[in-house]
Enzyme design. Sequence first.
Site: not given
Ligand code: 15L
Length: 270
Positions: A71, A73, A134, A138
Amino acid sequence: MRTVLVTGAAGGIGTRLRKLLKGAYPQLVWSDIKAPANLGTDEKFIQADLADLAAVEKLVTGVDGIVHLGGVSVERPWEEILPANIVGCYNLFEAARRKKVKRVVFASSNHAIGFYPRTRRINVDNVVRPDGYYGVSKAFGESMGALYAYKHGLRVTCLRIGNFDDIPVDHRRMSIWLKPEDLVQLIRIGLDHPDLRFEVFYGASDNERGWWDNSAAFRYGYKPVGKSEAHVREAMEGQAKLKPDPVADWYQGGMFCSMDYDSDADLARY
Ligand code: 15L
């Protein structure tokens, strides 16, 4: 676990896991919407679009456990999140139920709880506070996991991954860093632990400045080896390159929180 499928094989985490999980299970199957560039001849790869239920059903046939990394991210417009992370996640769990897959490890994210201030220490019983579409996707995935675990008997582990990297690269990441080897430990607990029905764990290493109570993971034997304090110099060097951002610097989700932010609320109260 004989056959383990990993979705999102071409992404950042998937690419690392292809090395780190080698030999961990008798058969590993890797999948993504496009083939990874450096696929080895010994790696089994199946191309599939998560938004296509028939394709996902075919993909999970004969599989015992799934690590679902697939998916989008990062934060993206709703039109991109919907097919990949909402429809795709439904398809994954529903196909797993139909094809009698035993376990799913779902890659959730710290962005499901990003709007907690850094001054709060939270555990997995605090309600979600997504910091974007996003993060909402989740939180949705965690709910799907609970539904399919309690209603349909799947064993599901949701990992609220902090920041997966070799070292923590700034001040925020000192609190949420996840060393790749520690992710492998959490995944293996999710795939193998005999007592597990449904759990949410924080995907974080041994971070002295951490914001999350990860006792749920410790109860299942998680012993993180990564210590963020060992990398404080590099993290502070990285931090010095960042511009101050009052919203991002206040909340656990960082810049995901300040994206499109137009609330006039008094930050210190929330
Ligand atoms: C996430 O969920 C992302 O996939 C990653 O790219 C980062 O941004 C990470 O969180 C983060 O919060 O540092």
